[in-house]
Design an enzyme around this catalytic site. Structure first.
Site, PDB file in Angstrom:
ATOM      1  N   ASN A   1       0.802  -1.180   0.117  1.00  0.00           N
ATOM      2  CA  ASN A   1       0.165   0.033  -0.046  1.00  0.00           C
ATOM      3  C   ASN A   1       0.813   1.376  -0.010  1.00  0.00           C
ATOM      4  O   ASN A   1       1.648   1.634   1.151  1.00  0.00           O
ATOM      5  CB  ASN A   1      -0.985   0.017   1.253  1.00  0.00           C
ATOM      6  CG  ASN A   1      -1.704   1.274   1.426  1.00  0.00           C
ATOM      7  OD1 ASN A   1      -1.716   2.093   0.479  1.00  0.00           O
ATOM      8  ND2 ASN A   1      -2.457   1.489   2.431  1.00  0.00           N
ATOM      9  N   TRP A   2       0.948   1.913  -1.050  1.00  0.00           N
ATOM     10  CA  TRP A   2       1.979   3.049  -1.233  1.00  0.00           C
ATOM     11  C   TRP A   2       1.317   4.357  -0.616  1.00  0.00           C
ATOM     12  O   TRP A   2       2.107   5.161  -0.719  1.00  0.00           O
ATOM     13  CB  TRP A   2       2.301   3.176  -2.774  1.00  0.00           C
ATOM     14  CG  TRP A   2       3.311   2.176  -3.227  1.00  0.00           C
ATOM     15  CD1 TRP A   2       3.991   1.428  -2.317  1.00  0.00           C
ATOM     16  CD2 TRP A   2       3.958   1.922  -4.472  1.00  0.00           C
ATOM     17  NE1 TRP A   2       4.913   0.586  -3.109  1.00  0.00           N
ATOM     18  CE2 TRP A   2       4.808   0.917  -4.614  1.00  0.00           C
ATOM     19  CE3 TRP A   2       3.344   2.677  -5.800  1.00  0.00           C
ATOM     20  CZ2 TRP A   2       5.309   0.564  -5.761  1.00  0.00           C
ATOM     21  CZ3 TRP A   2       4.117   2.203  -6.909  1.00  0.00           C
ATOM     22  CH2 TRP A   2       4.945   1.263  -6.681  1.00  0.00           C
ATOM     23  N   LYS A   3      -0.013   4.270  -0.257  1.00  0.00           N
ATOM     24  CA  LYS A   3      -0.484   5.420   0.333  1.00  0.00           C
ATOM     25  C   LYS A   3      -0.297   6.632  -0.565  1.00  0.00           C
ATOM     26  O   LYS A   3      -0.420   6.450  -1.836  1.00  0.00           O
ATOM     27  CB  LYS A   3      -0.145   5.664   1.745  1.00  0.00           C
ATOM     28  CG  LYS A   3      -0.141   4.336   2.521  1.00  0.00           C
ATOM     29  CD  LYS A   3       0.186   4.622   4.101  1.00  0.00           C
ATOM     30  CE  LYS A   3      -0.192   3.251   4.709  1.00  0.00           C
ATOM     31  NZ  LYS A   3      -0.151   3.268   6.171  1.00  0.00           N
TER      32      LYS A   3
ATOM     33  N   HIS B   1      -9.673   1.074   4.852  1.00  0.00           N
ATOM     34  CA  HIS B   1      -8.333   1.246   5.514  1.00  0.00           C
ATOM     35  C   HIS B   1      -8.454   2.223   6.722  1.00  0.00           C
ATOM     36  O   HIS B   1      -9.360   3.198   6.613  1.00  0.00           O
ATOM     37  CB  HIS B   1      -7.248   1.714   4.536  1.00  0.00           C
ATOM     38  CG  HIS B   1      -5.893   1.784   5.019  1.00  0.00           C
ATOM     39  ND1 HIS B   1      -5.247   3.036   5.957  1.00  0.00           N
ATOM     40  CD2 HIS B   1      -4.872   0.944   4.919  1.00  0.00           C
ATOM     41  CE1 HIS B   1      -4.204   2.710   6.057  1.00  0.00           C
ATOM     42  NE2 HIS B   1      -4.055   1.347   5.795  1.00  0.00           N
TER      43      HIS B   1
ATOM     44  N   GLU C   1      -6.811   4.763   7.544  1.00  0.00           N
ATOM     45  CA  GLU C   1      -6.630   6.170   7.349  1.00  0.00           C
ATOM     46  C   GLU C   1      -7.867   6.693   6.850  1.00  0.00           C
ATOM     47  O   GLU C   1      -8.327   7.820   6.945  1.00  0.00           O
ATOM     48  CB  GLU C   1      -5.429   6.309   6.324  1.00  0.00           C
ATOM     49  CG  GLU C   1      -4.120   6.248   7.407  1.00  0.00           C
ATOM     50  CD  GLU C   1      -3.081   5.550   6.638  1.00  0.00           C
ATOM     51  OE1 GLU C   1      -2.979   5.656   5.320  1.00  0.00           O
ATOM     52  OE2 GLU C   1      -2.418   4.762   7.311  1.00  0.00           O
TER      53      GLU C   1
ATOM     54  N   GLU D   1      -5.297  -4.771  10.614  1.00  0.00           N
ATOM     55  CA  GLU D   1      -4.311  -3.811  10.806  1.00  0.00           C
ATOM     56  C   GLU D   1      -4.471  -2.927  11.835  1.00  0.00           C
ATOM     57  O   GLU D   1      -5.317  -1.869  12.001  1.00  0.00           O
ATOM     58  CB  GLU D   1      -4.350  -2.918   9.620  1.00  0.00           C
ATOM     59  CG  GLU D   1      -4.052  -3.393   8.231  1.00  0.00           C
ATOM     60  CD  GLU D   1      -3.289  -2.305   7.342  1.00  0.00           C
ATOM     61  OE1 GLU D   1      -2.237  -2.594   6.822  1.00  0.00           O
ATOM     62  OE2 GLU D   1      -3.928  -1.259   7.125  1.00  0.00           O
TER      63      GLU D   1
ATOM     64  N   GLY E   1       2.606   2.649  11.079  1.00  0.00           N
ATOM     65  CA  GLY E   1       3.251   3.740  10.947  1.00  0.00           C
ATOM     66  C   GLY E   1       4.121   4.092  11.989  1.00  0.00           C
ATOM     67  O   GLY E   1       4.699   5.116  11.919  1.00  0.00           O
TER      68      GLY E   1
ATOM     69  N   SER F   1       3.396  -1.887  10.438  1.00  0.00           N
ATOM     70  CA  SER F   1       4.864  -1.764  10.878  1.00  0.00           C
ATOM     71  C   SER F   1       5.564  -2.972  10.436  1.00  0.00           C
ATOM     72  O   SER F   1       6.449  -3.572  11.167  1.00  0.00           O
ATOM     73  CB  SER F   1       5.219  -1.336  12.326  1.00  0.00           C
ATOM     74  OG  SER F   1       4.964  -0.241  12.436  1.00  0.00           O
TER      75      SER F   1
ATOM     76  N   GLY G   1       2.837  -0.758   4.311  1.00  0.00           N
ATOM     77  CA  GLY G   1       3.051   0.656   3.800  1.00  0.00           C
ATOM     78  C   GLY G   1       4.450   1.120   3.642  1.00  0.00           C
ATOM     79  O   GLY G   1       5.070   0.564   2.730  1.00  0.00           O
ATOM     80  N   GLY G   2       5.105   1.486   4.874  1.00  0.00           N
ATOM     81  CA  GLY G   2       6.350   2.075   4.589  1.00  0.00           C
ATOM     82  C   GLY G   2       7.390   1.211   3.860  1.00  0.00           C
ATOM     83  O   GLY G   2       8.047   1.528   3.122  1.00  0.00           O
TER      84      GLY G   2
HETATM   85  P1  13P Z   1       3.041   0.634   7.762  1.00  0.00           P
HETATM   86  O1  13P Z   1       3.621  -0.632   6.961  1.00  0.00           O
HETATM   87  O2  13P Z   1       3.678   1.892   7.287  1.00  0.00           O
HETATM   88  O3  13P Z   1       2.960   0.593   9.192  1.00  0.00           O
HETATM   89  O4  13P Z   1       1.574   0.574   7.353  1.00  0.00           O
HETATM   90  C1  13P Z   1       0.602  -0.338   7.085  1.00  0.00           C
HETATM   91  C2  13P Z   1      -0.366   0.004   6.444  1.00  0.00           C
HETATM   92  O5  13P Z   1      -1.155   0.922   6.651  1.00  0.00           O
HETATM   93  C3  13P Z   1      -0.789  -0.656   5.215  1.00  0.00           C
HETATM   94  O6  13P Z   1      -2.177  -0.583   4.845  1.00  0.00           O
END
Ligand code: 13P
Length: 248
Positions: A9-11, A96, A98, A168, A174, A211, A232-233
């Protein structure tokens, strides 16, 4: 054992130029494997460039990070499930954390998005997870089940079979503070039991996200009931994403 699903997930990162460069580099170093599924969720504007850079790689799946809770009409700035499908997406992140906690998306909107996605043959990747205060109050199960039930309620049996679920925990996203494999396994067991009660086939995978990094990915992936990872990251950099994708 289900073949693991590794989803990036590149956000709000990687425009078309970076997305294309990433996919070219990734495809040069990752040969198709039938023992896992790799998915990418670029920004909507980078979607076409990412997909084009991976042309010919039918093993990689591309999805969008969100769709509107409306099919069409006067909704400036939105993208619909039909438009995402037309652009070549085969899956979509729905609910998600967010979207829920930064943009105030409700369970009702999540339900509508799942229904629209499924109606347009986009597989919903339904995200569920509790906030830190909810966990501390012992409400993890209640919150996760509420989100899960709302998301799948309107799907037919056939549509439910195409779901992907992602657990999640919000406090792990994050923050560098991942759930332990045991924490993840405990919630995944609750989710699996509910899916069974709702007639959802066991082939539907339940991913963990929050994470995930190359060093914790193998242990999380080995946890009971963890069928993949939503990242994500650590999915933003080719090296670290290759390491996560190669786990197990
Ligand atoms: P991180 O891996 O950056 O914690 O993000 C997780 C996430 O929200 C994937 O959708």
């Amino acid at each position: 054992m289900r073949a693991p699903v590794l989803a990036a997930n590149w956000k709000l990162n990687h425009g078309p130029t970076e997305a294309a460069a990433f996919l070219r580099a990734f495809c040069g170093r990752y040969a198709p494997r039938d023992d896992r599924t790799v998915m990418f969720f670029p920004s909507a504007l980078a979607f076409a460039a990412a997909r084009e850079a991976a042309a010919g790689r039918a093993d990689l799946r591309f999805g969008v990070q969100n769709v509107a809770a409306h099919d069409r009409g006067a909704f400036t700035g939105e993208n619909s499930a039909a438009i995402a499908r037309d652009a070549g997406a085969t899956c979509v992140l729905v609910g998600h954390s967010e979207r829920r906690h930064v943009f105030g998306e409700t369970d009702a909107e999540t339900a509508e998005k799942c229904a629209l996605a499924a109606a347009h043959e986009l597989d919903p990747v339904l995200c569920v997870g509790e906030k830190l205060d909810e966990r501390e109050r012992g409400e993890t199960e209640r919150v996760v089940l509420r989100q899960l039930r709302a998301g799948i309620r309107r799907l037919t049996a056939q549509q439910r079979a195409r779901l992907v679920i992602a657990y999640e925990p919000v406090w792990a996203i994050g923050t560098g503070r991942n759930a332990t494999p045991a924490d993840a396994a405990a919630v995944h067991a609750v989710v699996r039991a509910e899916l069974r009660a709702e007639g959802v086939p066991d082939a539907v995978p339940i991913l963990y996200g929050g994470s995930v990094k190359p060093d914790n990915a193998p242990a999380l992936l080995a946890a009971d009931g963890v069928d993949g990872l939503l990242v994500g990251g650590a999915s933003l950099d080719v090296e670290s994403w290759l390491a996560v994708v190669g786990a197990r």
